[in-house]
Enzyme design. Structure first.
Site, PDB file in Angstrom:
ATOM      1  N   HIS A 163       0.809  -1.129  -0.170  1.00 55.23           N
ATOM      2  CA  HIS A 163      -0.134  -0.052  -0.044  1.00 55.23           C
ATOM      3  C   HIS A 163       0.765   1.179   0.100  1.00 55.23           C
ATOM      4  CE1 HIS A 163      -3.346  -2.889   0.681  1.00 55.23           C
ATOM      5  NE2 HIS A 163      -3.967  -2.005  -0.114  1.00 55.23           N
ATOM      6  N   GLU A 221     -12.333  -9.148  -5.047  1.00 54.67           N
ATOM      7  CA  GLU A 221     -11.054  -9.197  -4.779  1.00 54.67           C
ATOM      8  C   GLU A 221     -10.369 -10.648  -4.358  1.00 54.67           C
ATOM      9  OE1 GLU A 221      -9.355  -5.470  -2.688  1.00 54.67           O
ATOM     10  OE2 GLU A 221     -11.209  -5.954  -1.481  1.00 54.67           O
ATOM     11  N   ASP A 271      -5.552  -7.123  -5.106  1.00 54.23           N
ATOM     12  CA  ASP A 271      -5.672  -8.140  -4.401  1.00 54.23           C
ATOM     13  C   ASP A 271      -6.143  -9.575  -5.085  1.00 54.23           C
ATOM     14  OD1 ASP A 271      -5.008  -7.692  -1.545  1.00 54.23           O
ATOM     15  OD2 ASP A 271      -6.713  -6.439  -1.392  1.00 54.23           O
ATOM     16  N   CYS A 301     -10.546  -0.658  -9.995  1.00 54.98           N
ATOM     17  CA  CYS A 301      -9.997   0.169  -9.183  1.00 54.98           C
ATOM     18  C   CYS A 301      -8.645  -0.172  -8.845  1.00 54.98           C
ATOM     19  CB  CYS A 301     -10.512   0.668  -7.974  1.00 54.98           C
ATOM     20  SG  CYS A 301     -11.222  -0.603  -6.806  1.00 54.98           S
TER      21      CYS A 301
END
Ligand code: PEP
Ligand code: MG
Length: 769
Positions: free
Chosen positions: A364, A605, A629, A676
């Site tokens: 992240h 995900e 993910d 996304c």
């Protein structure tokens, strides 16, 4: 053998100097294996030969003199074959070569083991005997292989430390050595390294020089006296509850803090010019290793006390330090593990690049770096971080490499890339108000992924048409406690207002995995398969409800909020979350707010959700694919682990098949589907997703202009043709080449990362790309 091995390894870890380490190995192995000879040869890049670097048993005068080419002798053969060679009578082997300088003609039996680090042969370790009849047995071979693996780490570390200062392992000049990690965020940065580290963590303290030795000694003495007071007070307070032998522990601590013991040694280091925290780290580590090598269990355990004492002293030292380090104009922030808070501390406009030892391209913090447009290299596992402080560094976020002490030529090369990038960005500015549509008029909205408020500003100036993913955990991560409903409402309002009337999709708190809140620690063996995303918030409805209420209240008068649920793996999670969202909405209305019920969607995900996407989509208003993910779970590759980064393929056929299926199934049940994950911001990825039928793409603000330019440069026939072609291929590498070729053919190859050729760069660690 096992305990000998352990003590050699510990001794090795305590030695900083490479030559001492090699001499120690030669001596210890010779004794442990009862052999006549143990020698270490290291590969010298410059001459392309193995050089005898240490020996017990051969003539010492041969050290540094004997050079063996890979095609020569048994040592060369071990290096070339990359496997041990164990011979009862080496004289009979056709590759045996006699080196008169060593006096080795007398020897017969030979065992040579390659020293390999990250697939690179660094050298060869050899043991020899005179008695022809002796063959080294399996146990001895295993022993030498284990020693060699340990030695490899020490040599690699030493090589890296030398290279940072511009010196090769053979003592020559080493310029333009690349340290390879994993690409985190594209772009190139040239600047000065600033090493940041978490508080009271001895291991991550950098080795800085100190300017004023006397003041540094004073500072250290004050810390010693403070810790001594602490220990005395705690000892007195606990005395009535402790047995005498337990009380004695406090005595031990106080004795260790006596002037002549640990503090005296630390002061000596400071007098050599090292700053107090670095001196403390060195001395504590030396003590710890010493205790750990002791045979007695009780004494071995005392290493824990030394470490604890070191931590206490460090914590007092840090209290006296100025809170923030000095950040130069072009700061390259370097850390063992970067956190969003560390990024936030660099004054605006001064953060040029990022370097992290841990993490990978899809961690992240790398995603955040991409959003901020800061060139980043992650997963530099072999780098001695402490040495990078204050050094001039080049961060190559395309190749995932950094350079310390670069030559003028290399700097000029990277400066030209920076100029090219700036030109490219300038050319894209004019696209801001143009629609994102293909040459044949197929329109696809481009949304932005946000976390910080600075993202919003950048997104607006880059022409985003709404927010496709607001990562609400970011404001949670830069706080020191859970933000209140009021505080959250203010954060959310900023995002909603900036884009109104365009829609803003807010994801509910997605913590766990590699996203930690300091004030809500989640410690798990397997965090990516553990308590993450919706699993945490459903278990904590009080946190979830406050967040939903804040979101809903923030949207008053704007009505552009969409709520999105992360990490959904079954339909009951959706039903439970929807139940709570309705409850929050009713509560807010009861408080007098006039609001429409926001749309609720989910992220796909997890592979299970791909197979159930129809059932899932039927229950919600929209679907968005979290390909970061999804890729990690489909391929079983931890997105945060640099060791397996080369297996994380966004273009893996299985990933592409799953993405096709999700788009198809959502449309079959009449629900809109967007994406996304980072794939949406990849030029080739965006074309494939367009062809798959995705209704919108959401990406970081930095990538948005280039994706718009890519889509405006192609037509749907090209996109569909490319998708049909890649779906027939079975290798992610071939798919990537095929996509890049198609981009070049379509005249948009400038968006593929630049090639570096002929820059005279040598790679130190094996590239993981
Ligand atoms: C994803 O997983 O693709 C995603 C967008 O969510 P995050 O990267 O925040 O986990
Ligand atoms: Mg995700």
């Amino acid at each position: 053998m096992l305990s000998t091995l352990r003590s050699i390894v510990q001794e090795l870890n305590g030695i900083n100097n490479l030559q001492d380490a090699l001499d120690t190995i030669a001596a210890r192995v010779q004794t442990a294996m009862h052999t006549e000879v143990c020698s270490v040869y290291l590969y010298d890049d410059k001459s392309g030969c193995y050089v005898l670097k240490a020996t017990e048993g051969l003539y010492k005068s041969a050290v540094g003199q004997v050079r063996i080419a890979p095609s020569e002798g048994l040592v060369g053969l071990v290096g070339t074959r990359e496997e041990p060679i164990n011979l009862e009578d080496a004289q009979k082997h056709p590759r045996n070569r006699y080196f008169p300088e060593t006096g080795e003609e007398r020897f017969g039996s030979f065992l040579g083991v390659p020293i390999i680090h990250h697939r690179r042969v660094l050298g060869v370790i050899v043991v020899q005997e005179t008695q022809n009849s002796r063959r080294f047995d399996e146990g001895e071979e295993a022993f030498l292989v284990t020693i060699s693996a340990q030695l490899a780490g020490v040599i690699a570390h030493s090589e890296a430390t030398g290279a940072i200062g511009g010196i090769s392992i053979s003592g020559d000049q080493a310029r333009d050595v690349a340290f390879s990690g994993v690409a985190g965020a594209q772009g190139v940065a040239i600047g000065t390294g600033v090493v940041v580290f978490p508080p009271a963590d001895l291991d991550s303290v950098p080795d800085k020089r100190c300017e004023d030795v006397d003041a540094e000694i004073e500072r250290f003495r004050a810390a010693v006296s403070a810790v001594r007071d602490d220990v005395e007070q705690v000892g007195e307070r606990l005395a009535p509850q402790l047995r005498p032998e337990e009380q004695a522990l406090f005595e031990v601590y106080l004795r260790m803090l006596h002037d002549h013991a640990l503090p005296g040694e630390v002061e000596n280091r400071i007098r050599e010019g090292l700053w107090a925290p670095g001196s403390l780290k060195a001395v504590v580590n030396q003590y710890v290793r010493h205790f750990e090598m002791m045979g007695d269990h009780y004494l071995r355990e005392r290493a824990v006390d030394i470490r604890d004492l070191g931590r206490r002293l460090l914590s007092h030292l840090q209290e006296g330090e100025s809170e923030t380090p000095e950040y130069p104009e072009r700061t390259i922030l370097v850390s063992d593990e970067l956190t969003p808070a560390m990024l936030g501390e660099v004054p605006q406009g001064q953060l040029a690049g990022l370097v992290s030892v841990r993490g990978s391209g899809n961690s992240h913090v790398a995603i955040l770096a991409r959003a901020m447009g800061v060139p980043t290299v992650m997963g530099l596992v072999d780098i001695p971080v402490a040495q990078l402080d204050g050094r001039e560094l080049i961060v190559d976020g395309y190749e995932g490499q950094i350079f310390a002490s670069p030559s003028t030529e290399l700097k000029a090369f990277f400066e030209s890339i920076i100029e090219e990038e700036q030109e490219l960005v300038k050319g894209l500015e004019e696209l801001r108000d143009k629609p994102c549509e293909t040459l044949d008029g197929h329109r696809i909205p481009l949304f932005v992924n946000t976390g910080l408020i600075t993202d919003v500003v950048r997104s607006l100036s880059h022409g985003a048409e709404g927010i496709g993913l607001y990562r609400t955990e970011v404001p949670f991560m830069i706080n020191e406690r859970f933000p209140s409903e009021q505080e959250q409402k203010a954060y959310y309002r900023e995002q909603l207002e900036a884009f109104a009337p365009a829609e803003v999709t807010m994801r509910t708190l997605d913590i766990g995995g590699d996203k930690a809140l300091t004030y809500f620690p989640i410690v798990e063996e397997n965090p990516f398969l553990g308590w993450r995303g919706i699993r945490v918030t459903l278990d904590h409805p009080e946190v979830f409800l406050v967040q939903i209420r804040a979101m809903i209240k923030a949207s008053e008068g704007l009505d552009n909020l969409r709520i999105m649920l992360p990490m959904i793996s079954n339909v009951s999670e959706i039903e439970e979350a929807q139940h709570l969202i309705y409850r929050a909405w009713h509560e807010v209305r009861d408080e007098g707010y006039q609001l429409a019920m926001p749309q609720v969607g989910v992220m796909i995900e997890i592979p299970a959700a791909v197979y159930q996407v129809r059932e899932i989509a039927a229950r919600v208003d929209f679907v968005s694919v979290g390909s970061n993910d999804l890729t990690q779970y489909l391929l079983a590759v931890d997105r945060n682990n640099p060791r397996v980064a080369s297996l994380y393929h966004s273009y893996h056929p299985a990933v592409l098949q799953a993405l096709c299926q999700v788009a198809q199934d959502c449309h079959d049940v009449g629900k809109p589907v967007s994406i996304c994950g980072e794939l949406a911001g990849d030029p080739g990825g965006a074309i494939l997703l367009l062809a798959m039928g995705y209704d919108a793409l959401s990406m970081n603000a930095s990538n948005l202009p280039r994706i718009k330019s890519v889509i405006r440069g192609i037509d749907m026939d090209m996109a569909r043709g490319l998708l049909a072609e890649v779906l027939t291929l079975d290798s992610p590498h071939v798919i990537r080449s095929c996509v890049e070729l198609a981009l070049r053919k379509a005249g948009i190859g400038r968006f593929i990362r630049p090639e570096r050729s002929g820059s005279g760069v040598r790679e130190l660690a094996a590239s993981r790309e």
